[in-house]
Design a protein around this motif. Structure first.
Motif, PDB file in Angstrom:
ATOM      1  N   GLY A   1       0.853  -1.189   0.000  1.00  0.00           N
ATOM      2  CA  GLY A   1       0.000   0.000   0.000  1.00  0.00           C
ATOM      3  C   GLY A   1       0.880   1.227   0.000  1.00  0.00           C
ATOM      4  N   ALA A   2       0.999   1.877  -1.163  1.00  0.00           N
ATOM      5  CA  ALA A   2       1.889   3.046  -1.262  1.00  0.00           C
ATOM      6  C   ALA A   2       1.093   4.251  -1.744  1.00  0.00           C
ATOM      7  N   GLY A   3       0.015   4.565  -1.000  1.00  0.00           N
ATOM      8  CA  GLY A   3      -0.781   5.758  -1.278  1.00  0.00           C
ATOM      9  C   GLY A   3      -0.208   6.937  -0.534  1.00  0.00           C
ATOM     10  N   SER A   4      -1.067   7.782   0.013  1.00  0.00           N
ATOM     11  CA  SER A   4      -0.559   9.036   0.582  1.00  0.00           C
ATOM     12  C   SER A   4       0.373   8.795   1.772  1.00  0.00           C
ATOM     13  N   MET A   5       0.173   7.735   2.533  1.00  0.00           N
ATOM     14  CA  MET A   5       1.078   7.454   3.659  1.00  0.00           C
ATOM     15  C   MET A   5       2.214   6.513   3.238  1.00  0.00           C
ATOM     16  N   GLY A   6       1.825   5.408   2.552  1.00  0.00           N
ATOM     17  CA  GLY A   6       2.814   4.383   2.208  1.00  0.00           C
ATOM     18  C   GLY A   6       3.941   4.903   1.320  1.00  0.00           C
ATOM     19  N   LYS A   7       3.670   5.932   0.490  1.00  0.00           N
ATOM     20  CA  LYS A   7       4.744   6.438  -0.390  1.00  0.00           C
ATOM     21  C   LYS A   7       5.880   7.044   0.440  1.00  0.00           C
ATOM     22  N   VAL A  20       7.651  -3.138  -3.423  1.00  0.00           N
ATOM     23  CA  VAL A  20       6.477  -2.338  -3.078  1.00  0.00           C
ATOM     24  C   VAL A  20       5.297  -2.989  -3.774  1.00  0.00           C
ATOM     25  N   ALA A  21       4.180  -3.180  -3.045  1.00  0.00           N
ATOM     26  CA  ALA A  21       2.984  -3.766  -3.660  1.00  0.00           C
ATOM     27  C   ALA A  21       1.822  -2.806  -3.536  1.00  0.00           C
ATOM     28  N   ASP A  22       1.087  -2.649  -4.627  1.00  0.00           N
ATOM     29  CA  ASP A  22      -0.112  -1.812  -4.613  1.00  0.00           C
ATOM     30  C   ASP A  22      -0.988  -2.227  -5.777  1.00  0.00           C
ATOM     31  N   ILE A  23      -2.314  -2.244  -5.562  1.00  0.00           N
ATOM     32  CA  ILE A  23      -3.226  -2.600  -6.667  1.00  0.00           C
ATOM     33  C   ILE A  23      -3.270  -1.494  -7.718  1.00  0.00           C
ATOM     34  N   ASP A  24      -2.789  -0.315  -7.350  1.00  0.00           N
ATOM     35  CA  ASP A  24      -2.768   0.818  -8.283  1.00  0.00           C
ATOM     36  C   ASP A  24      -1.454   0.785  -9.070  1.00  0.00           C
ATOM     37  N   ALA A  48       0.238  -0.228   4.696  1.00  0.00           N
ATOM     38  CA  ALA A  48      -0.394   1.104   4.624  1.00  0.00           C
ATOM     39  C   ALA A  48      -1.538   1.093   3.622  1.00  0.00           C
ATOM     40  N   VAL A  49      -2.282  -0.029   3.629  1.00  0.00           N
ATOM     41  CA  VAL A  49      -3.531  -0.108   2.850  1.00  0.00           C
ATOM     42  C   VAL A  49      -4.640   0.507   3.706  1.00  0.00           C
ATOM     43  N   PRO A  50      -5.833   0.778   3.141  1.00  0.00           N
ATOM     44  CA  PRO A  50      -6.920   1.318   3.969  1.00  0.00           C
ATOM     45  C   PRO A  50      -7.173   0.449   5.213  1.00  0.00           C
ATOM     46  N   THR A  51      -7.597   1.093   6.296  1.00  0.00           N
ATOM     47  CA  THR A  51      -7.680   0.443   7.610  1.00  0.00           C
ATOM     48  C   THR A  51      -8.468  -0.868   7.605  1.00  0.00           C
ATOM     49  N   SER A  52      -9.588  -0.902   6.867  1.00  0.00           N
ATOM     50  CA  SER A  52     -10.418  -2.108   6.895  1.00  0.00           C
ATOM     51  C   SER A  52      -9.734  -3.294   6.207  1.00  0.00           C
ATOM     52  N   GLU A  86       0.092   0.590   9.740  1.00  0.00           N
ATOM     53  CA  GLU A  86      -0.289   1.986   9.953  1.00  0.00           C
ATOM     54  C   GLU A  86      -1.418   2.055  10.975  1.00  0.00           C
ATOM     55  N   LYS A  87      -1.496   3.166  11.686  1.00  0.00           N
ATOM     56  CA  LYS A  87      -2.561   3.318  12.681  1.00  0.00           C
ATOM     57  C   LYS A  87      -3.900   3.580  12.003  1.00  0.00           C
ATOM     58  N   PRO A  88      -5.031   3.190  12.561  1.00  0.00           N
ATOM     59  CA  PRO A  88      -5.158   2.315  13.719  1.00  0.00           C
ATOM     60  C   PRO A  88      -4.920   0.864  13.293  1.00  0.00           C
ATOM     61  N   ILE A  89      -4.592   0.008  14.246  1.00  0.00           N
ATOM     62  CA  ILE A  89      -4.222  -1.372  13.889  1.00  0.00           C
ATOM     63  C   ILE A  89      -5.285  -2.031  13.010  1.00  0.00           C
ATOM     64  N   HIS A 107       1.623   4.804  15.297  1.00  0.00           N
ATOM     65  CA  HIS A 107       1.107   6.010  15.981  1.00  0.00           C
ATOM     66  C   HIS A 107       2.236   7.047  15.959  1.00  0.00           C
ATOM     67  N   VAL A 108       2.374   7.670  14.803  1.00  0.00           N
ATOM     68  CA  VAL A 108       3.568   8.455  14.477  1.00  0.00           C
ATOM     69  C   VAL A 108       3.745   9.682  15.381  1.00  0.00           C
ATOM     70  N   GLU A 109       2.641  10.172  15.965  1.00  0.00           N
ATOM     71  CA  GLU A 109       2.768  11.375  16.811  1.00  0.00           C
ATOM     72  C   GLU A 109       3.657  11.129  18.023  1.00  0.00           C
ATOM     73  N   ARG A 167     -11.493  12.498   0.648  1.00  0.00           N
ATOM     74  CA  ARG A 167     -12.388  11.410   0.241  1.00  0.00           C
ATOM     75  C   ARG A 167     -11.723  10.037   0.276  1.00  0.00           C
ATOM     76  N   ARG A 168     -10.397   9.981   0.305  1.00  0.00           N
ATOM     77  CA  ARG A 168      -9.757   8.666   0.294  1.00  0.00           C
ATOM     78  C   ARG A 168     -10.047   7.888   1.594  1.00  0.00           C
ATOM     79  N   ILE A 169     -10.469   8.597   2.644  1.00  0.00           N
ATOM     80  CA  ILE A 169     -10.793   7.895   3.896  1.00  0.00           C
ATOM     81  C   ILE A 169     -12.267   7.497   3.820  1.00  0.00           C
ATOM     82  N   SER A 225      -7.745   8.170  17.139  1.00  0.00           N
ATOM     83  CA  SER A 225      -6.845   7.148  17.699  1.00  0.00           C
ATOM     84  C   SER A 225      -5.476   7.757  18.007  1.00  0.00           C
ATOM     85  N   HIS A 226      -5.048   8.777  17.240  1.00  0.00           N
ATOM     86  CA  HIS A 226      -3.794   9.485  17.568  1.00  0.00           C
ATOM     87  C   HIS A 226      -3.888  10.103  18.967  1.00  0.00           C
ATOM     88  N   ASP A 227      -5.021  10.772  19.217  1.00  0.00           N
ATOM     89  CA  ASP A 227      -5.131  11.565  20.443  1.00  0.00           C
ATOM     90  C   ASP A 227      -5.407  10.705  21.675  1.00  0.00           C
TER      91      ASP A 227
HETATM   92  N1  LIG Z   1       0.156   7.636  10.832  1.00  0.00           N
HETATM   93  C1  LIG Z   1      -0.525   8.606  10.227  1.00  0.00           C
HETATM   94  O1  LIG Z   1      -0.459   9.769  10.598  1.00  0.00           O
HETATM   95  C2  LIG Z   1      -1.374   8.249   9.036  1.00  0.00           C
HETATM   96  C3  LIG Z   1      -1.671   9.232   8.090  1.00  0.00           C
HETATM   97  C4  LIG Z   1      -2.444   8.865   6.982  1.00  0.00           C
HETATM   98  C5  LIG Z   1      -2.909   7.562   6.870  1.00  0.00           C
HETATM   99  N2  LIG Z   1      -2.615   6.640   7.835  1.00  0.00           N
HETATM  100  C6  LIG Z   1      -3.105   5.263   7.735  1.00  0.00           C
HETATM  101  O2  LIG Z   1      -2.502   4.647   6.592  1.00  0.00           O
HETATM  102  C7  LIG Z   1      -3.424   3.750   5.980  1.00  0.00           C
HETATM  103  C8  LIG Z   1      -3.564   4.142   4.513  1.00  0.00           C
HETATM  104  O3  LIG Z   1      -4.075   5.464   4.450  1.00  0.00           O
HETATM  105  P1  LIG Z   1      -3.738   6.423   3.212  1.00  0.00           P
HETATM  106  O4  LIG Z   1      -4.220   7.761   3.635  1.00  0.00           O
HETATM  107  O5  LIG Z   1      -2.314   6.276   2.778  1.00  0.00           O
HETATM  108  O6  LIG Z   1      -4.720   5.823   2.114  1.00  0.00           O
HETATM  109  P2  LIG Z   1      -4.524   5.854   0.531  1.00  0.00           P
HETATM  110  O7  LIG Z   1      -5.849   5.500  -0.030  1.00  0.00           O
HETATM  111  O8  LIG Z   1      -3.879   7.121   0.109  1.00  0.00           O
HETATM  112  O9  LIG Z   1      -3.489   4.653   0.268  1.00  0.00           O
HETATM  113  C9  LIG Z   1      -3.857   3.304   0.373  1.00  0.00           C
HETATM  114  C10 LIG Z   1      -3.125   2.547  -0.725  1.00  0.00           C
HETATM  115  O10 LIG Z   1      -3.400   1.151  -0.561  1.00  0.00           O
HETATM  116  C11 LIG Z   1      -3.594   0.605  -1.863  1.00  0.00           C
HETATM  117  N3  LIG Z   1      -4.338  -0.652  -1.756  1.00  0.00           N
HETATM  118  C12 LIG Z   1      -5.655  -0.839  -1.546  1.00  0.00           C
HETATM  119  N4  LIG Z   1      -5.937  -2.162  -1.499  1.00  0.00           N
HETATM  120  C13 LIG Z   1      -4.761  -2.812  -1.678  1.00  0.00           C
HETATM  121  C14 LIG Z   1      -4.406  -4.185  -1.716  1.00  0.00           C
HETATM  122  N5  LIG Z   1      -5.307  -5.167  -1.573  1.00  0.00           N
HETATM  123  N6  LIG Z   1      -3.109  -4.500  -1.938  1.00  0.00           N
HETATM  124  C15 LIG Z   1      -2.172  -3.535  -2.097  1.00  0.00           C
HETATM  125  N7  LIG Z   1      -2.465  -2.214  -2.069  1.00  0.00           N
HETATM  126  C16 LIG Z   1      -3.742  -1.858  -1.840  1.00  0.00           C
HETATM  127  C17 LIG Z   1      -4.337   1.701  -2.625  1.00  0.00           C
HETATM  128  O11 LIG Z   1      -4.250   1.535  -4.029  1.00  0.00           O
HETATM  129  C18 LIG Z   1      -3.606   2.948  -2.120  1.00  0.00           C
HETATM  130  O12 LIG Z   1      -2.483   3.252  -2.951  1.00  0.00           O
HETATM  131  C19 LIG Z   1      -4.729   3.853   6.788  1.00  0.00           C
HETATM  132  O13 LIG Z   1      -4.759   2.812   7.726  1.00  0.00           O
HETATM  133  C20 LIG Z   1      -4.611   5.188   7.497  1.00  0.00           C
HETATM  134  O14 LIG Z   1      -5.309   5.238   8.736  1.00  0.00           O
HETATM  135  C21 LIG Z   1      -1.837   6.955   8.892  1.00  0.00           C
END
Ligand SMILES: NC(=O)c1ccc[n+]([C@@H]2O[C@H](COP(=O)([O-])OP(=O)(O)OC[C@H]3O[C@@H](n4cnc5c(N)ncnc54)[C@H](O)[C@@H]3O)[C@@H](O)[C@H]2O)c1
Length: 329
Positions: A9-15, A32-36, A68-72, A91-94, A119-121, A155-157, A168-170
């Motif tokens: 998962g290399a979206g906004s956090m994973g990158k 690095v693995a991502d469906i995107d 760092a894929v979506p929480t669910s 990534e948080k939350p677990i 819990h990066v804070e 909207r990504r959340i 969960s941070h606080d």
């Molecule tokens: N610690 C922090 O401060 C902080 C900040 C932002 C997000 N997060 C956490 O990071 C996680 C991701 O959030 P985000 O904001 O980066 O979301 P995001 O949507 O930007 O990134 C998620 C990535 O996961 C990929 N993905 C989805 N399903 C997948 C699968 N089956 N296999 C591989 N990749 C898959 C998506 O394509 C996307 O690139 C969440 O749990 C969020 O709570 C933590």
């Protein structure tokens, strides 16, 4: 020898995980693995192999994976990575449910693997300075900590409300600063623009009537991340974005000079790589994050039924949960 690491998962956090691991001398980033598929470009920039299917990345035998894929989706990916023999940074939350978080922790225990939660804070230099100031008694007796965390909704959340996502941070931070678990929670919350709650106000009760207050909103066009700490000697104000700690000493605002700015995620990842290499316990464990979602889910229950939720089992329980008896605050 460098630690073999993968990122799923290399979206906004994973990158950022990818960028930081690729710069750490103690890490060999194996994939690095991502469906995107557009993430392949990011992988190319960092000269690392890209996989569309995370099971292919797991075949590269990473010793540690960042999830760092979506929480669910954390639970599915975490259980597969544990089965492949990896230590985890989730990534948080677990996770978004107690059962799925418990299943991750149980599986890791059975396999003798470590679970770190992001819990990066905790690694924010301003929080480190505040913890020092509280522990050294500089603020006097602290009886109220209020966190303000507001900003525009992204909207990504899509799969959780603001209490699990940001609260969960606080919950973690305030419990960490008191070195105790919350004994009760009362919350207000509602959904205006999101499927789940998008603004909430949470009150936490700690031992000796110490209080924690958390104001969360995705309705604000302006981003604020602040902590207000009321102590009997000094009042502390932390700006988590600016990484500053100033205290009011009764006459003036004083810059404590304690904060040396740095990137919290870099400090977090460097610390966990070192912990895996040296077989040390996680700074922020799966059990800590399980506690934060327990309180977060209780806050959701509280605003839904309009009543407080009590945790009698938390009376005098230390936090972080991983502390052993001679390190307890
Ligand atoms: N610690 C922090 O401060 C902080 C900040 C932002 C997000 N997060 C956490 O990071 C996680 C991701 O959030 P985000 O904001 O980066 O979301 P995001 O949507 O930007 O990134 C998620 C990535 O996961 C990929 N993905 C989805 N399903 C997948 C699968 N089956 N296999 C591989 N990749 C898959 C998506 O394509 C996307 O690139 C969440 O749990 C969020 O709570 C933590």
């Amino acid at each position: 020898m460098a630690l073999r690491v993968g990122v799923i998962g290399a979206g906004s956090m994973g990158k950022h995980h990818v960028r930081i691991y690729s710069e750490l001398p103690t890490v060999e980033l194996v994939g690095v693995a991502d469906i995107d598929e557009s993430v392949a470009e990011l992988a190319a920039i960092h000269n690392v192999r890209f996989h569309k299917d995370y099971q292919e990345l797991l075949k590269q035998a990473p010793e540690l994976v960042s999830i760092a894929v979506p929480t669910s989706l954390h639970v599915e990916v975490a259980l597969a990575a544990l089965e492949a023999g990896c230590h985890l940074l989730i990534e948080k939350p677990i996770s978004n449910t107690l059962d799925s978080a418990g299943a991750i922790i149980e599986s890791a225990k059975e396999r003798g693997r470590k679970v770190f939660v992001g819990h990066v804070e905790r690694f924010n230099p301003a929080v480190i300075a505040l913890k020092d100031a509280i522990s050294s008694g500089k603020l006097g007796e602290v009886h109220s900590i209020s966190n303000l965390r507001v900003g525009a909704y992204n909207r990504r959340i899509f799969d959780t409300g603001i209490i699990l996502d940001l609260g969960s941070h606080d919950i973690d931070l305030i419990s960490y600063l008191y070195s105790r678990k919350a004994e009760a929670v009362f919350a207000l919350g509602a959904a205006k623009i999101h499927e789940y709650e998008d603004h909430a106000a949470i009150s936490l009760k700690f031992a000796q009537s110490a209080a924690g207050y958390i104001e969360l909103s995705w309705l604000s066009p302006y981003k604020v991340r602040k902590m207000f700490v009321v102590g009997t000697e000094h009042f502390g104000l932390v700006d988590l974005i600016q990484q500053s700690l100033i205290v009011y000493d009764g006459k003036d605002w004083v810059d404590t000079g304690l904060v040396e700015r740095d990137e919290p995620l870099k400090l977090e990842l460097a610390s966990l790589v070192e912990a895996v290499l040296n077989d040390q316990p996680p700074a922020v464990s799966g059990e800590d994050s399980l506690y934060t979602i327990q309180v977060a889910l209780a806050a959701i229950e509280s605003y839904s039924k309009g009543d407080a939720v009590h945790f009698p089992e938390h009376a005098n329980e230390p936090y972080p949960t991983a502390l052993n008896s001679n390190e307890r605050g």
